[in-house]
Design a protein around this motif. Structure first.
Motif, PDB file in Angstrom:
ATOM      1  N   TRP A  62       6.443  11.612 -15.374  1.00  0.00           N
ATOM      2  CA  TRP A  62       5.340  11.305 -16.277  1.00  0.00           C
ATOM      3  C   TRP A  62       4.694  12.580 -16.787  1.00  0.00           C
ATOM      4  O   TRP A  62       4.817  13.660 -16.211  1.00  0.00           O
ATOM      5  CB  TRP A  62       4.302  10.421 -15.586  1.00  0.00           C
ATOM      6  N   GLY A  63       4.013  12.455 -17.900  1.00  0.00           N
ATOM      7  CA  GLY A  63       3.335  13.590 -18.508  1.00  0.00           C
ATOM      8  C   GLY A  63       3.016  13.285 -19.959  1.00  0.00           C
ATOM      9  O   GLY A  63       3.158  12.150 -20.421  1.00  0.00           O
ATOM     10  N   ALA A  64       2.596  14.291 -20.689  1.00  0.00           N
ATOM     11  CA  ALA A  64       2.226  14.117 -22.089  1.00  0.00           C
ATOM     12  C   ALA A  64       3.465  13.896 -22.957  1.00  0.00           C
ATOM     13  O   ALA A  64       4.595  14.193 -22.550  1.00  0.00           O
ATOM     14  CB  ALA A  64       1.455  15.341 -22.590  1.00  0.00           C
ATOM     15  N   ARG A  65       3.243  13.361 -24.145  1.00  0.00           N
ATOM     16  CA  ARG A  65       4.337  13.141 -25.083  1.00  0.00           C
ATOM     17  C   ARG A  65       4.951  14.471 -25.502  1.00  0.00           C
ATOM     18  O   ARG A  65       4.250  15.434 -25.776  1.00  0.00           O
ATOM     19  CB  ARG A  65       3.808  12.406 -26.319  1.00  0.00           C
ATOM     20  N   GLY A  66       6.287  14.512 -25.539  1.00  0.00           N
ATOM     21  CA  GLY A  66       6.975  15.669 -26.082  1.00  0.00           C
ATOM     22  C   GLY A  66       7.256  16.801 -25.118  1.00  0.00           C
ATOM     23  O   GLY A  66       7.774  17.839 -25.535  1.00  0.00           O
ATOM     24  N   VAL A  67       6.953  16.620 -23.822  1.00  0.00           N
ATOM     25  CA  VAL A  67       7.203  17.722 -22.887  1.00  0.00           C
ATOM     26  C   VAL A  67       8.642  17.742 -22.372  1.00  0.00           C
ATOM     27  O   VAL A  67       9.035  18.658 -21.652  1.00  0.00           O
ATOM     28  CB  VAL A  67       6.224  17.682 -21.679  1.00  0.00           C
ATOM     29  N   GLY A  68       9.436  16.723 -22.729  1.00  0.00           N
ATOM     30  CA  GLY A  68      10.847  16.740 -22.352  1.00  0.00           C
ATOM     31  C   GLY A  68      11.178  15.927 -21.119  1.00  0.00           C
ATOM     32  O   GLY A  68      12.107  16.273 -20.376  1.00  0.00           O
ATOM     33  N   LYS A  69      10.463  14.826 -20.899  1.00  0.00           N
ATOM     34  CA  LYS A  69      10.680  14.015 -19.688  1.00  0.00           C
ATOM     35  C   LYS A  69      12.094  13.436 -19.637  1.00  0.00           C
ATOM     36  O   LYS A  69      12.809  13.586 -18.646  1.00  0.00           O
ATOM     37  CB  LYS A  69       9.633  12.888 -19.648  1.00  0.00           C
ATOM     38  N   THR A  70      12.479  12.763 -20.720  1.00  0.00           N
ATOM     39  CA  THR A  70      13.805  12.133 -20.741  1.00  0.00           C
ATOM     40  C   THR A  70      14.906  13.181 -20.710  1.00  0.00           C
ATOM     41  O   THR A  70      15.919  13.018 -20.011  1.00  0.00           O
ATOM     42  CB  THR A  70      13.951  11.261 -21.998  1.00  0.00           C
ATOM     43  N   SER A  71      14.714  14.248 -21.448  1.00  0.00           N
ATOM     44  CA  SER A  71      15.712  15.326 -21.468  1.00  0.00           C
ATOM     45  C   SER A  71      15.899  15.916 -20.072  1.00  0.00           C
ATOM     46  O   SER A  71      17.016  16.261 -19.669  1.00  0.00           O
ATOM     47  CB  SER A  71      15.292  16.426 -22.443  1.00  0.00           C
ATOM     48  N   LEU A  72      14.786  16.029 -19.334  1.00  0.00           N
ATOM     49  CA  LEU A  72      14.863  16.579 -17.981  1.00  0.00           C
ATOM     50  C   LEU A  72      15.756  15.722 -17.096  1.00  0.00           C
ATOM     51  O   LEU A  72      16.597  16.240 -16.347  1.00  0.00           O
ATOM     52  CB  LEU A  72      13.465  16.682 -17.370  1.00  0.00           C
ATOM     53  N   VAL A  73      15.596  14.396 -17.163  1.00  0.00           N
ATOM     54  CA  VAL A  73      16.388  13.515 -16.301  1.00  0.00           C
ATOM     55  C   VAL A  73      17.868  13.575 -16.688  1.00  0.00           C
ATOM     56  O   VAL A  73      18.751  13.653 -15.825  1.00  0.00           O
ATOM     57  CB  VAL A  73      15.871  12.064 -16.369  1.00  0.00           C
ATOM     58  N   HIS A  74      18.154  13.551 -17.997  1.00  0.00           N
ATOM     59  CA  HIS A  74      19.546  13.659 -18.436  1.00  0.00           C
ATOM     60  C   HIS A  74      20.163  14.985 -17.968  1.00  0.00           C
ATOM     61  O   HIS A  74      21.305  15.016 -17.498  1.00  0.00           O
ATOM     62  CB  HIS A  74      19.625  13.560 -19.961  1.00  0.00           C
TER      63      HIS A  74
END
Length: 382
Positions: free
Chosen positions: A18-30
């Motif tokens: 979780w975090g603010a929009r645009g910090v790369g959450k989904t990219s981090l998991v991938h």
């Protein structure tokens, strides 16, 4: 990344990023799934909508898993088990199925995932299912179901892990408060990157594409980005295109290439950011522009009125062709107007202002820079 690895290697643990929009959450998991491929395998990635039910999301998971070929539908045992979950017909290893998925309890859901994603005993890897935009869910029953399902899968020792991603200021905003959930959840709080990290991204891209930026250009890109790699990538992408158009010959990036890159990046930013900016600055007068810029200036994410006023004065000195706001109360009124309804700012308390969307703050800085006003003054020693 290390928190995700810990989650992947801990039996029964699921990740909430979780975090603010645009910090790369989904990219981090991938990225983590690729980086730690000796431990996990990505089974499916799905997104949530406001009214999604647990039936909707489980059907999406089933379709993605089936179409990817992870389920060996030719196996009669698998076919037989799938009938128990309401999947009426299976006609091949990739699609061609009809489903009336009937999963009403978390126990049933746990059994279903264990069926379509059986343990990989040969490689010893666990499956990962990414559930993105979890914050979009307004159906509390769906949130409760997946939280309880995560716990039940851990109890049942199902070799499948969820990685939930969502915009939030804290974990409770995403999943609420549930008893004993902390035993099954690994919270990954993803914050904007440090300025030095953004400069490292710029350095890496520059190295890969054999282009040379001055220290000042690198610094300004980091200042614009405010910790959001999206903007650094956007600017550098446009810069690479401009190098081609300007027939760049491996000398230092010129002012013309740099300026054109910033202009193209501003035009290429997300439509929602452009629309929000136009809405905020066109309220019957164009005098809101510099007020918004002043709110986005400097290091502080939450700014006091007196600091905004000082930054506003500095900005107006650099824009002598523009008529400024001299009266303190009128400037305060303009700021308060930017806090109403769907406007971009809100007041934390009397005299203190903050952007609702930190990513929008970066866009404001990008537009200001495009117009010749540098916002930032960050320290790059971190």
């Amino acid at each position: 990344m290390l928190k995700l690895r810990d989650c992947f290697e801990t039996d029964g643990a699921h990740a909430f990023v979780w975090g603010a929009r645009g910090v790369g959450k989904t990219s981090l998991v991938h990225t983590a799934c690729s980086e730690f491929d000796e431990t996990v395998r990505l089974a499916a990635a799905i997104g949530c909508q406001k009214n999604s039910t647990h039936h909707d999301l489980l059907k999406d998971i089933w379709r993605r898993v089936s179409n990817s070929g992870h389920v060996h539908l030719s196996d009669p045992k698998i076919r037989g088990k799938l009938n128990l979950f309401g999947i009426a017909s299976v006609e091949g290893e990739k699609g061609g199925f009809r489903e009336q998925l009937q999963i009403d309890t978390v126990n049933h859901g746990s059994d279903f995932l264990n069926t379509i994603l059986p343990p990989d005993h040969a490689d010893g890897k666990q499956w990962v299912i990414i559930i993105d935009e979890f914050d979009q869910l307004k159906n509390t029953e769906t949130i409760d179901f997946f939280t309880a399902l995560s716990k039940q899968m851990s109890v049942d020792k199902v070799k499948v892990k969820f990685a939930f991603c969502g915009v939030a200021s804290n974990l409770n905003d995403l999943i609420g408060s549930h008893e004993s959930v902390e035993r099954y959840i690994r919270a990954v709080d993803l914050r904007p990157l440090r300025s030095g990290d953004i400069m490292d991204i710029v350095d890496k891209i520059s190295y890969e594409f054999v282009i040379k930026l001055s220290k000042g250009q690198q610094t300004r890109i980091a200042q614009i980005s405010c910790g959001y790699p999206h903007f650094a990538h956007l600017i550098m992408s446009e810069m690479i295109k401009q190098c081609f158009d300007f027939k760049y010959r491996k000398e230092e990036i010129t002012a013309d290439i740099y300026k054109a890159s910033i202009q193209r990046a501003a035009k290429g930013a997300a439509t929602r950011l452009q629309t929000a900016y136009e809405t905020a600055t066109r309220q019957g007068t164009d005098r809101y522009i510099e007020v918004l810029w002043a709110a986005a200036d400097g290091q502080l994410l939450i700014k006091q009125f007196k600091n905004i006023r000082e930054d506003y004065k500095r900005i107006m000195e650099a824009r002598s062709d523009r008529e400024g706001i001299d009266e303190e109360q009128l400037l305060r009124n303009q700021l308060n107007a930017l806090c109403k309804d769907d406007a971009p700012l809100h007041r934390r308390k009397v005299g203190w202002y903050e952007f609702d969307d930190p990513m929008f703050r970066s866009y404001v800085r990008l537009v200001a820079h495009e117009n010749g006003v540098e916002l930032g003054d960050e320290s790059f020693k971190d």
